[in-house]
Design a protein around this motif. Structure first.
Motif, PDB file in Angstrom:
ATOM      1  N   GLU A 232      -8.976 -11.849 -15.262  1.00 52.73           N
ATOM      2  CA  GLU A 232      -7.569 -12.177 -15.514  1.00 52.73           C
ATOM      3  C   GLU A 232      -6.765 -11.962 -14.236  1.00 52.73           C
ATOM      4  N   PHE A 233      -6.138 -13.023 -13.766  1.00 42.84           N
ATOM      5  CA  PHE A 233      -5.363 -12.942 -12.534  1.00 42.84           C
ATOM      6  C   PHE A 233      -4.096 -12.121 -12.774  1.00 42.84           C
ATOM      7  N   VAL A 234      -3.869 -11.095 -11.930  1.00 38.68           N
ATOM      8  CA  VAL A 234      -2.693 -10.228 -12.094  1.00 38.68           C
ATOM      9  C   VAL A 234      -1.868 -10.147 -10.810  1.00 38.68           C
ATOM     10  N   GLY A 235      -2.209 -10.932  -9.814  1.00 35.97           N
ATOM     11  CA  GLY A 235      -1.438 -10.949  -8.574  1.00 35.97           C
ATOM     12  C   GLY A 235      -1.508  -9.624  -7.825  1.00 35.97           C
ATOM     13  N   PHE A 236      -0.339  -9.132  -7.423  1.00 33.78           N
ATOM     14  CA  PHE A 236      -0.266  -7.895  -6.638  1.00 33.78           C
ATOM     15  C   PHE A 236      -0.078  -6.652  -7.514  1.00 33.78           C
ATOM     16  N   LYS A 237      -0.378  -6.768  -8.797  1.00 28.97           N
ATOM     17  CA  LYS A 237      -0.187  -5.651  -9.728  1.00 28.97           C
ATOM     18  C   LYS A 237      -0.922  -4.394  -9.271  1.00 28.97           C
ATOM     19  N   HIS A 238      -2.172  -4.544  -8.883  1.00 34.28           N
ATOM     20  CA  HIS A 238      -2.971  -3.382  -8.495  1.00 34.28           C
ATOM     21  C   HIS A 238      -2.439  -2.730  -7.220  1.00 34.28           C
ATOM     22  N   PHE A 239      -1.923  -3.521  -6.300  1.00 33.95           N
ATOM     23  CA  PHE A 239      -1.378  -2.952  -5.066  1.00 33.95           C
ATOM     24  C   PHE A 239      -0.070  -2.217  -5.330  1.00 33.95           C
ATOM     25  N   VAL A 240       0.695  -2.686  -6.319  1.00 37.16           N
ATOM     26  CA  VAL A 240       1.903  -1.964  -6.726  1.00 37.16           C
ATOM     27  C   VAL A 240       1.519  -0.635  -7.369  1.00 37.16           C
ATOM     28  N   GLU A 241       0.429  -0.646  -8.162  1.00 37.13           N
ATOM     29  CA  GLU A 241      -0.045   0.580  -8.811  1.00 37.13           C
ATOM     30  C   GLU A 241      -0.441   1.642  -7.787  1.00 37.13           C
ATOM     31  N   LEU A 242      -0.912   1.206  -6.633  1.00 33.39           N
ATOM     32  CA  LEU A 242      -1.304   2.166  -5.596  1.00 33.39           C
ATOM     33  C   LEU A 242      -0.150   3.084  -5.215  1.00 33.39           C
ATOM     34  N   PHE A 243       1.066   2.539  -5.179  1.00 36.76           N
ATOM     35  CA  PHE A 243       2.231   3.326  -4.767  1.00 36.76           C
ATOM     36  C   PHE A 243       2.719   4.247  -5.883  1.00 36.76           C
ATOM     37  N   ASN A 244       2.273   4.006  -7.119  1.00 32.96           N
ATOM     38  CA  ASN A 244       2.697   4.832  -8.246  1.00 32.96           C
ATOM     39  C   ASN A 244       1.592   5.762  -8.744  1.00 32.96           C
ATOM     40  N   ASP A 245       0.441   5.691  -8.123  1.00 33.88           N
ATOM     41  CA  ASP A 245      -0.713   6.495  -8.532  1.00 33.88           C
ATOM     42  C   ASP A 245      -0.675   7.840  -7.808  1.00 33.88           C
ATOM     43  N   LYS A 246      -0.435   8.921  -8.552  1.00 33.95           N
ATOM     44  CA  LYS A 246      -0.359  10.252  -7.947  1.00 33.95           C
ATOM     45  C   LYS A 246      -1.706  10.707  -7.403  1.00 33.95           C
ATOM     46  N   VAL A 247      -2.789  10.241  -8.013  1.00 26.78           N
ATOM     47  CA  VAL A 247      -4.120  10.621  -7.542  1.00 26.78           C
ATOM     48  C   VAL A 247      -4.376  10.038  -6.149  1.00 26.78           C
ATOM     49  N   ILE A 248      -3.844   8.841  -5.901  1.00 30.49           N
ATOM     50  CA  ILE A 248      -3.996   8.219  -4.585  1.00 30.49           C
ATOM     51  C   ILE A 248      -3.359   9.100  -3.515  1.00 30.49           C
ATOM     52  N   LEU A 249      -2.166   9.645  -3.806  1.00 31.09           N
ATOM     53  CA  LEU A 249      -1.476  10.512  -2.851  1.00 31.09           C
ATOM     54  C   LEU A 249      -2.278  11.776  -2.586  1.00 31.09           C
ATOM     55  N   ILE A 250      -2.798  12.402  -3.648  1.00 29.35           N
ATOM     56  CA  ILE A 250      -3.609  13.611  -3.486  1.00 29.35           C
ATOM     57  C   ILE A 250      -4.863  13.300  -2.683  1.00 29.35           C
ATOM     58  N   ALA A 251      -5.516  12.182  -3.009  1.00 25.52           N
ATOM     59  CA  ALA A 251      -6.741  11.792  -2.303  1.00 25.52           C
ATOM     60  C   ALA A 251      -6.452  11.505  -0.835  1.00 25.52           C
ATOM     61  N   LEU A 252      -5.334  10.839  -0.555  1.00 29.32           N
ATOM     62  CA  LEU A 252      -4.976  10.524   0.831  1.00 29.32           C
ATOM     63  C   LEU A 252      -4.718  11.796   1.631  1.00 29.32           C
TER      64      LEU A 252
END
Length: 294
Positions: free
Chosen positions: A48-68
């Motif tokens: 299912e095509f969702v465009g840039f949805k996943h890249f927007v989620e990156l900025f709202n994912d707290k786990v991404i910040l902790i991992a970074l």
């Protein structure tokens, strides 16, 4: 031999490596970037095509910040130990005072590099064991038992315990690279410095460090990009836990794709990892001017 044939021969030598890179590196990179625009699971027949949805989620994912942040900690500590301390260690091993012991010490330092990461993780799991581990037992032996803790089960120490294991395994490899570079330095430079009254510390900073500059830049590049891509150590020792305290980008990507069955978002995280690695590598090469004539 015609001029046209001469021009084709170098291309034929390069063709196998170009095909290998295309099949195993560039095509998967393009495919991964394409997948990041879709929602799908491992066994789904449609995407299912969702465009840039996943890249927007990156900025709202707290786990991404902790991992970074954990990846940054990994990179900073790795540069300190695997580059600067490894350089000092290499310079000591190449000093005349240690010439008799240097071959044996090189082997000792390089042995961890050849050992499987699974075996090393098992070893350090025993070392960090809160009940019968060697680390807590040693602290108790010297009267510092109050410093003992469940190193892998404590959110404040888990990532540092993983990083410590990684430094122990990897420092020997970088040390060997520096040893090779130091051995190529003309001995006349050190002899001239000794005649001028320079000591070992002055020789290190005035001769050794400038002469191994190219190798240092390469080692920084290897170390930092390796820290951005790190997966084995945190996954085997802690699986990103406790909670997400020792999570790294690669472990988070793996869990998203194969445990949470969110392959589209995992592809977006993989794209982020690639971009961070590429940006640092390009920046490092531009700053260092590696490969350019002075």
């Amino acid at each position: 031999m015609s001029l046209k044939r001469i021009k084709i021969i170098p291309i034929l030598f390069l063709l196998p490596s170009l095909l290998f890179l295309g099949v195993f590196v560039y095509i998967p990179l393009i495919q991964n970037f394409y997948n990041s625009f879709f929602d799908f699971s491992v066994f789904s027949q449609v995407k299912e095509f969702v465009g840039f949805k996943h890249f927007v989620e990156l900025f709202n994912d707290k786990v991404i910040l902790i991992a970074l942040i954990n990846n940054i900690k990994y990179a900073v500590i790795s540069v300190i130990f695997q580059v600067f301390i490894a350089l000092v260690l290499a310079a000591i091993l190449e000093d005349r005072l240690f010439r008799k012991f240097a071959p044996a010490l090189r082997v000792i330092y390089f042995i961890p590099v050849m050992v499987s990461i699974s075996v090393i993780a098992l070893l350090f799991s025993f070392i960090y064991n809160p009940q019968m581990g060697l680390l807590n037992s040693f602290l108790e032996l010297i009267g510092l038992e109050e410093l003992g803790k469940p190193w892998l089960g404590n959110a404040g120490t888990a990532i540092y315990s993983v990083i410590a294991m990684s430094q122990w395994q990897s420092i020997g490899f970088i040390t060997m690279l520096f040893i090779v570079a130091i051995q190529k330095i003309p001995k006349e430079l050190y002899e001239a410095a000794e005649i001028d009254g320079a000591g070992k510390v002055r020789n290190f900073f005035s001769i050794t460090v400038p002469q191994v500059k190219e190798t240092m830049f390469v080692n920084v590049l290897i170390t930092v990009t390796g820290s951005i891509l790190v997966f084995n150590e945190p996954y085997i020792l802690t699986n990103g836990g406790p909670g997400v305290s020792s999570m790294t980008l690669a472990v988070h990507m793996y869990q998203l794709g194969f445990f949470k069955d969110n392959m589209g978002y995992a592809s977006a995280v993989a794209t982020l990892i690639f971009l961070l690695s590429a940006i640092f590598a390009i920046t490092q090469i531009r700053i260092s001017g590696t490969g350019k004539d002075d």
